[in-house]
Every structure is written in structure tokens, then in C-alpha cells.
Motif scaffolding. Structure first.
Motif, PDB file in Angstrom:
ATOM      1  N   ALA A 118      27.797  42.778  36.585  1.00  0.00           N
ATOM      2  CA  ALA A 118      26.451  43.084  36.051  1.00  0.00           C
ATOM      3  C   ALA A 118      26.254  44.534  35.310  1.00  0.00           C
ATOM      4  O   ALA A 118      25.079  44.835  34.569  1.00  0.00           O
ATOM      5  N   ALA A 119      27.071  45.396  36.237  1.00  0.00           N
ATOM      6  CA  ALA A 119      26.275  46.893  36.026  1.00  0.00           C
ATOM      7  C   ALA A 119      27.693  47.472  34.778  1.00  0.00           C
ATOM      8  O   ALA A 119      26.801  48.342  34.053  1.00  0.00           O
ATOM      9  N   LEU A 120      27.954  46.156  34.016  1.00  0.00           N
ATOM     10  CA  LEU A 120      28.352  46.519  32.443  1.00  0.00           C
ATOM     11  C   LEU A 120      26.824  46.995  31.656  1.00  0.00           C
ATOM     12  O   LEU A 120      26.572  47.752  30.676  1.00  0.00           O
ATOM     13  N   ARG A 121      25.758  46.424  31.392  1.00  0.00           N
ATOM     14  CA  ARG A 121      24.695  46.439  31.397  1.00  0.00           C
ATOM     15  C   ARG A 121      24.036  47.961  31.224  1.00  0.00           C
ATOM     16  O   ARG A 121      23.758  48.371  30.129  1.00  0.00           O
ATOM     17  N   LEU A 122      24.477  48.877  31.298  1.00  0.00           N
ATOM     18  CA  LEU A 122      24.879  50.490  31.838  1.00  0.00           C
ATOM     19  C   LEU A 122      25.585  51.277  30.777  1.00  0.00           C
ATOM     20  O   LEU A 122      25.373  51.847  30.526  1.00  0.00           O
ATOM     21  N   SER A 123      26.821  50.626  29.890  1.00  0.00           N
ATOM     22  CA  SER A 123      27.602  51.132  29.616  1.00  0.00           C
ATOM     23  C   SER A 123      28.620  50.419  28.828  1.00  0.00           C
ATOM     24  O   SER A 123      29.267  49.691  28.828  1.00  0.00           O
ATOM     25  N   PRO A 172      43.537  41.780  21.201  1.00  0.00           N
ATOM     26  CA  PRO A 172      42.161  41.391  21.155  1.00  0.00           C
ATOM     27  C   PRO A 172      41.499  42.588  21.469  1.00  0.00           C
ATOM     28  O   PRO A 172      41.636  42.294  22.778  1.00  0.00           O
ATOM     29  N   THR A 173      40.579  42.200  21.050  1.00  0.00           N
ATOM     30  CA  THR A 173      39.184  43.512  21.839  1.00  0.00           C
ATOM     31  C   THR A 173      38.000  43.641  22.061  1.00  0.00           C
ATOM     32  O   THR A 173      37.993  42.862  20.842  1.00  0.00           O
ATOM     33  N   LEU A 174      37.663  43.677  22.703  1.00  0.00           N
ATOM     34  CA  LEU A 174      36.146  43.869  23.111  1.00  0.00           C
ATOM     35  C   LEU A 174      35.546  44.864  23.420  1.00  0.00           C
ATOM     36  O   LEU A 174      35.697  45.198  24.434  1.00  0.00           O
ATOM     37  N   ILE A 175      34.612  45.126  22.640  1.00  0.00           N
ATOM     38  CA  ILE A 175      33.908  46.738  23.367  1.00  0.00           C
ATOM     39  C   ILE A 175      31.921  46.412  22.771  1.00  0.00           C
ATOM     40  O   ILE A 175      31.528  45.493  22.586  1.00  0.00           O
ATOM     41  N   THR A 176      31.511  46.467  24.882  1.00  0.00           N
ATOM     42  CA  THR A 176      30.591  45.729  24.795  1.00  0.00           C
ATOM     43  C   THR A 176      29.712  45.854  26.011  1.00  0.00           C
ATOM     44  O   THR A 176      30.048  46.858  27.294  1.00  0.00           O
ATOM     45  N   ALA A 177      28.861  45.825  26.091  1.00  0.00           N
ATOM     46  CA  ALA A 177      27.703  45.877  27.502  1.00  0.00           C
ATOM     47  C   ALA A 177      27.349  44.650  27.825  1.00  0.00           C
ATOM     48  O   ALA A 177      26.069  44.434  28.558  1.00  0.00           O
ATOM     49  N   ASP A 178      27.525  43.357  27.061  1.00  0.00           N
ATOM     50  CA  ASP A 178      27.277  42.463  27.677  1.00  0.00           C
ATOM     51  C   ASP A 178      28.012  41.738  29.147  1.00  0.00           C
ATOM     52  O   ASP A 178      29.108  41.421  28.748  1.00  0.00           O
ATOM     53  N   PRO A 179      27.646  41.387  30.078  1.00  0.00           N
ATOM     54  CA  PRO A 179      27.888  41.019  30.850  1.00  0.00           C
ATOM     55  C   PRO A 179      29.128  39.229  30.792  1.00  0.00           C
ATOM     56  O   PRO A 179      30.357  39.054  30.552  1.00  0.00           O
ATOM     57  N   ARG A 218      29.724  38.591  27.628  1.00  0.00           N
ATOM     58  CA  ARG A 218      30.669  38.476  27.083  1.00  0.00           C
ATOM     59  C   ARG A 218      32.030  38.873  27.745  1.00  0.00           C
ATOM     60  O   ARG A 218      32.764  38.070  26.629  1.00  0.00           O
ATOM     61  N   LEU A 219      31.960  39.624  28.428  1.00  0.00           N
ATOM     62  CA  LEU A 219      33.124  39.796  29.042  1.00  0.00           C
ATOM     63  C   LEU A 219      33.602  39.051  30.152  1.00  0.00           C
ATOM     64  O   LEU A 219      34.745  38.700  29.952  1.00  0.00           O
ATOM     65  N   LEU A 220      32.378  38.203  30.441  1.00  0.00           N
ATOM     66  CA  LEU A 220      33.115  37.008  31.107  1.00  0.00           C
ATOM     67  C   LEU A 220      33.755  35.796  30.153  1.00  0.00           C
ATOM     68  O   LEU A 220      34.914  35.530  30.801  1.00  0.00           O
ATOM     69  N   ASP A 221      33.070  35.619  29.470  1.00  0.00           N
ATOM     70  CA  ASP A 221      33.545  34.961  28.016  1.00  0.00           C
ATOM     71  C   ASP A 221      35.169  34.684  28.190  1.00  0.00           C
ATOM     72  O   ASP A 221      35.893  33.877  27.281  1.00  0.00           O
ATOM     73  N   PHE A 222      35.221  35.940  27.872  1.00  0.00           N
ATOM     74  CA  PHE A 222      36.815  37.416  26.571  1.00  0.00           C
ATOM     75  C   PHE A 222      37.913  36.726  28.215  1.00  0.00           C
ATOM     76  O   PHE A 222      39.092  36.737  27.697  1.00  0.00           O
ATOM     77  N   TYR A 223      37.311  36.868  29.768  1.00  0.00           N
ATOM     78  CA  TYR A 223      38.384  36.786  30.668  1.00  0.00           C
ATOM     79  C   TYR A 223      38.581  35.198  30.611  1.00  0.00           C
ATOM     80  O   TYR A 223      39.790  35.029  30.936  1.00  0.00           O
ATOM     81  N   ASP A 224      38.037  34.651  30.147  1.00  0.00           N
ATOM     82  CA  ASP A 224      37.955  33.377  30.416  1.00  0.00           C
ATOM     83  C   ASP A 224      38.916  32.988  29.407  1.00  0.00           C
ATOM     84  O   ASP A 224      40.023  32.110  29.299  1.00  0.00           O
ATOM     85  N   GLU A 225      38.992  32.865  28.058  1.00  0.00           N
ATOM     86  CA  GLU A 225      39.269  32.797  27.552  1.00  0.00           C
ATOM     87  C   GLU A 225      40.735  33.077  27.039  1.00  0.00           C
ATOM     88  O   GLU A 225      42.003  33.176  26.415  1.00  0.00           O
ATOM     89  N   HIS A 226      40.802  34.527  27.918  1.00  0.00           N
ATOM     90  CA  HIS A 226      42.953  35.021  27.789  1.00  0.00           C
ATOM     91  C   HIS A 226      42.970  34.653  29.828  1.00  0.00           C
ATOM     92  O   HIS A 226      43.668  35.655  29.932  1.00  0.00           O
ATOM     93  N   ASP A 227      42.505  33.829  30.121  1.00  0.00           N
ATOM     94  CA  ASP A 227      42.716  33.050  31.543  1.00  0.00           C
ATOM     95  C   ASP A 227      43.173  34.234  32.769  1.00  0.00           C
ATOM     96  O   ASP A 227      44.014  34.708  33.319  1.00  0.00           O
ATOM     97  N   GLY A 228      42.387  35.471  32.374  1.00  0.00           N
ATOM     98  CA  GLY A 228      41.889  36.360  33.313  1.00  0.00           C
ATOM     99  C   GLY A 228      42.752  37.522  33.006  1.00  0.00           C
ATOM    100  O   GLY A 228      42.715  38.397  33.803  1.00  0.00           O
ATOM    101  N   LYS A 229      44.059  37.463  31.907  1.00  0.00           N
ATOM    102  CA  LYS A 229      44.888  38.699  32.349  1.00  0.00           C
ATOM    103  C   LYS A 229      44.179  39.624  30.863  1.00  0.00           C
ATOM    104  O   LYS A 229      44.653  39.645  29.630  1.00  0.00           O
ATOM    105  N   ILE A 230      43.177  40.395  31.075  1.00  0.00           N
ATOM    106  CA  ILE A 230      42.949  41.247  30.517  1.00  0.00           C
ATOM    107  C   ILE A 230      43.005  42.808  31.190  1.00  0.00           C
ATOM    108  O   ILE A 230      42.503  42.648  32.476  1.00  0.00           O
ATOM    109  N   ILE A 231      42.236  43.726  30.105  1.00  0.00           N
ATOM    110  CA  ILE A 231      42.244  45.366  31.111  1.00  0.00           C
ATOM    111  C   ILE A 231      40.932  45.320  30.844  1.00  0.00           C
ATOM    112  O   ILE A 231      40.018  45.523  29.333  1.00  0.00           O
ATOM    113  N   THR A 232      40.600  46.851  31.352  1.00  0.00           N
ATOM    114  CA  THR A 232      39.323  47.827  30.660  1.00  0.00           C
ATOM    115  C   THR A 232      39.898  48.913  30.451  1.00  0.00           C
ATOM    116  O   THR A 232      40.571  49.432  31.261  1.00  0.00           O
ATOM    117  N   LYS A 233      39.519  49.561  29.858  1.00  0.00           N
ATOM    118  CA  LYS A 233      39.210  51.121  29.525  1.00  0.00           C
ATOM    119  C   LYS A 233      37.925  51.587  28.772  1.00  0.00           C
ATOM    120  O   LYS A 233      37.184  51.101  28.428  1.00  0.00           O
TER     121      LYS A 233
END
Length: 258
Positions: free
Chosen positions: A127-132, A73-80, A82-97
Motif C-alpha cells: 500500500a505504501a507504493l501509493r506514495l511514490s 518486461p517493465t512496469l513503472i507504477t504507484a498503483d499497488p 498493478r504491482l500485485l498483478d505484475f507479480y502474479d503475471e511473472h510468478d513472483g519473479k520480479i525485482i524493484t528499483k
């Protein structure tokens, strides 16, 4: 001709003005790009335009899904948020690259990062995710990781036992050679054919594909590097990858090994 990561033109040190240096670099790069595009010879793994397109992660992830690969399951985003929602959806078991595999910045101040799990501390800087934009994926448990090198029709699969050491647990590029065994892997026929199909779909003749083999035996696609390194795999396993590359350069094709 084999495109193997040509570096950007660098003006002489005697040119000190940064604007002039940028102009000169751009002019030389434009010239070289034009020459490469004009050559009427075989180009491996493809022309520069095709390599650059295939290297875009969003593009080759979509192609992998279309070909039937399992993909995290993959999310490409600059929306903080949406990342927090994705974090909750997967019980905090996520990675970034990062979206780009190679380090950015300059030789004096390189900017790059590995695949990393998202910690509670990281969330404090969300919040810094908004930059990139960034790639966010659900963490996939690993039995081993696989580097699958496709050369023409030949497919060479190597197990990277990244879970043997904590240093390479999340990203085997944090090399720990002495404690990370590399072994030849017998890739199932359907997975090997899917790897060939992806390289073909991307209009390449060579590609280095990263997969995860889960403890349940599922093969999960991560990404493809159109110009990935392979010599280290050949040295460790004896697989004849160089011979296949030579055949590809000389004849334009490589048969499936018996």
C-alpha cells in the motif's frame, strides 16, 4: 569541460536558519547553472540539461527499446494493485528499483536502495507504493553482467561476474571485489553498434551502459548512466578508457580501437 557529478552548493555552517540555507544554496546553484550553460566550449559527456534528461530511466528505456535492445518486461507504477498483478503475471519473479540511481536524503540521513527481489514480506507493505512510483521488472537470469563504457565511437565491455557470490547476485553495486571477477568481454558487433547508437540518440559523447548476458546468450539492456564510473574497470582489466576520455576532451572524437 567534463561534467563529473558536481555537488550541490553548501552554505557556511555559520548560517543556521534552514530557510536561509535553502535560499543561499538555490541562488548559488542558479548562478553556476547559468555559467555552465553559457560556456562555449566542448562539454563532456554533454551539457547539464542533456545529462539530466538522459539520466531519466523511463526516457532512456524507451530509447533502448526503439533501437532494438531486448529489455525486461517493465512496469513503472504507484498503483499497488498493478504491482500485485505484475507479480502474479511473472510468478513472483520480479525485482524493484528506484527511479533515480543516486541516494536521496541528506548526508546525515541518506535514503537509497539497491535492486531487490520482491518477497512475500514486501507484499505486506504494498500500500505504501501509493506514495511514490517505482520501477518493477521481471527478473532476468544472468550468466554475467556487463558494464559497457562508450567513449565517442570506442566501446569497452567488461564482464562483471556478479553470480560468483550471493552478495552481488541481484545488484553488483553491493561490491564484493575479492569474489567478483572482472574480465574483458568481446561484445558482438551489432550489440556494440546499438550501444553507440543509444549514446548518440541521447545526445551524449560518453555513457556507461549496464547489460545482462543471459545463460541463453541474449543481451538484455538494463539502463545507462551518463556519468558512470570507469576507473575501477580500467584498473582491473587494463582497458585504455582513460586515454579515450582524454582524446574525447582534447579533440571531440575517439576512433574505434583496432
Amino acid at each position: 569541460m567534463w561534467h563529473r557529478r558536481p555537488t550541490a552548493p553548501v552554505p557556511p555552517r555559520t548560517v543556521g536558519d534552514p530557510d536561509v540555507r535553502a535560499h543561499l544554496s538555490g541562488e548559488v546553484k542558479t548562478y553556476l547553472d547559468g555559467v555552465w550553460r553559457a560556456l562555449a566550449c566542448r562539454q563532456v559527456p554533454a551539457t547539464r540539461d542533456v545529462i539530466d534528461r538522459a539520466d531519466r530511466k523511463a526516457y532512456h528505456l524507451a530509447a533502448a527499446v526503439d533501437l532494438g535492445f531486448a529489455v525486461p518486461p517493465t512496469l513503472i507504477t504507484a498503483d499497488p494493485d498493478r504491482l500485485l498483478d505484475f507479480y502474479d503475471e511473472h510468478d513472483g519473479k520480479i525485482i524493484t528499483k528506484p527511479l533515480h540511481r543516486s541516494p536521496r536524503g541528506t548526508a546525515e540521513a541518506p535514503m537509497g536502495r539497491y535492486t531487490e527481489p520482491v518477497s512475500n514480506r514486501d507484499l505486506g507493505y504494498v500500500a505504501a507504493l501509493r506514495l511514490s512510483p517505482m520501477i518493477v521488472q521481471a527478473y532476468v537470469p544472468k550468466d554475467v553482467e556487463l558494464r559497457v563504457t562508450v567513449v565517442g565511437a570506442a566501446v569497452f565491455a567488461v564482464e562483471i561476474h556478479s553470480q560468483a557470490t550471493r552478495h552481488t547476485r541481484y545488484d553488483w553495486r553491493r561490491y564484493d571485489h575479492e569474489n567478483t571477477p572482472l574480465r574483458v568481454h568481446a561484445l558482438p558487433d551489432d550489440v556494440a553498434e546499438r550501444c553507440r547508437a543509444l549514446v548518440d540518440r541521447l545526445e551524449l559523447s560518453f555513457g556507461a551502459i549496464d547489460l545482462i548476458l543471459t545463460p541463453e546468450g541474449e543481451y538484455v539492456f538494463l539502463e545507462i548512466n551518463p556519468n558512470g564510473q570507469y576507473d575501477w574497470l580500467e584498473l582491473a582489466t587494463g582497458l585504455p578508457i582513460t586515454a579515450a576520455v582524454v582524446d574525447l576532451l582534447l579533440t571531440g572524437s575517439v576512433e574505434v580501437p583496432a
